[in-house]
Design an enzyme around this catalytic site. Structure first.
Site, short mmCIF file in Angstrom:
data_model
loop_
_atom_site.label_atom_id
_atom_site.label_comp_id
_atom_site.label_asym_id
_atom_site.label_seq_id
_atom_site.Cartn_x
_atom_site.Cartn_y
_atom_site.Cartn_z
N ASP A 99 0.83 -1.20 0.00
CA ASP A 99 0.00 0.00 0.00
C ASP A 99 0.86 1.26 0.00
OD1 ASP A 99 1.02 -0.05 2.60
OD2 ASP A 99 -0.89 -0.50 3.54
N ASN B 281 -7.30 -0.64 14.38
CA ASN B 281 -8.72 -0.79 14.07
C ASN B 281 -9.02 -2.07 13.31
OD1 ASN B 281 -7.60 -0.19 11.61
ND2 ASN B 281 -8.87 1.60 11.18
N HIS C 56 -7.45 -3.05 10.53
CA HIS C 56 -7.23 -3.00 9.08
C HIS C 56 -6.02 -3.83 8.68
CE1 HIS C 56 -4.44 0.85 9.11
NE2 HIS C 56 -3.75 -0.24 9.35
N GLU D 9 -9.85 -0.69 5.30
CA GLU D 9 -10.38 -0.18 6.55
C GLU D 9 -11.68 -0.89 6.96
OE1 GLU D 9 -8.33 1.48 8.10
OE2 GLU D 9 -7.73 3.38 7.23
#
Length: 242
Positions: free
Chosen positions: A67, A136, A138, A143
């Site tokens: 990414d 979180n 991810h 996400e």
């Protein structure tokens, strides 16, 4: 899915680096996809040490970046490209023609995604994908709420990601979007290693491994991969019930 709990971050990183080395020995033209960031950093350092010590030739390997922050240039120390160039490429004999990283400054990020998908498909898929897990849940910039059926795509970043992401930059940086491989790439990879360390990851690891498999916690998808290994240290495993 296989779960291995190691004593500490060093031991799990050492094993992850060894997995990569052993794959390259078996398949010199392997397609590798690695995440950047604080969790994989030690794995990258140990990979460099092992490859040099054993004279492992990675020039035939294809390297795929997981990414990148949209709008962040590769010379910025917080970029994923900067991480890979300084932690991996300049120390090992990767061929520049076999390195594929997202161009975060592209006028057409969607076209970047299509081109990255094509690179992966044309090379027969990813042999080994190494990822971390965000606070979180991810993976990459996939996400909470993201579809499990996406290939590479542009993602709106969660507030947790933009906040935690500041640690990679020398000064406050606006972060709004990421460009990332999708979870469908993860599911189609021949092998996946998911790494996590430290007590701060204990809660998200417990939810990912023992809670519902849901796109609200993208890391939970690791349990759907038939050849995945979750490698965590004792601190990250502290909240697991079994």
């Amino acid at each position: 899915m296989q779960l291995i709990v190691f004593k500490d971050h060093h031991d799990l990183s050492q094993q992850a680096a060894e997995e990569i080395i052993e794959l390259v020995k078996r398949k010199p033209g392997a397609v590798l996809c690695l995440a950047s960031g604080s969790t994989p950093l030690l794995t990258c350092e140990l990979l460099v040490q092992k490859a040099r010590a054993e004279n492992i030739d990675l020039s035939s390997c294809t390297f795929i970046g997981l990414d990148e922050w949209v709008g962040i240039p590769p010379e910025n120390e917080g970029s994923c490209a900067y991480f890979f160039h300084n932690q991996v490429f300049k120390h090992l004999n990767f061929s520049s023609s076999h390195i594929y990283l997202f161009n975060a400054l592209s006028d057409s990020p969607q076209q970047e995604c299509k081109e990255m998908d094509n690179v992966i498909f044309e090379n027969g898929g990813i042999d080994l994908m190494l990822v971390g897990v965000g606070m979180n849940g991810h993976i990459g910039f996939n996400e909470p709420g993201i579809s499990f059926d996406l290939y590479a795509h542009v993602a709106e970043l969660d507030e947790t990601t933009t906040s935690v992401g500041q640690k990679y930059f020398k000064e406050a940086t606006e972060l709004h979007q990421g460009i990332t491989l999708g979870l469908k790439h993860l599911l189609e990879s021949k092998k996946v290693l998911l790494l996590a360390n430290g007590s701060k990851k204990a809660a998200v690891i417990q939810k990912a491994l023992e809670g519902e498999i849901t796109n609200r916690l993208p890391a939970s998808i690791i349990r759907r991969h038939p050849n995945s290994t979750v490698m965590i240290d004792e601190e990250a495993a502290a909240m697991l019930k079994r």
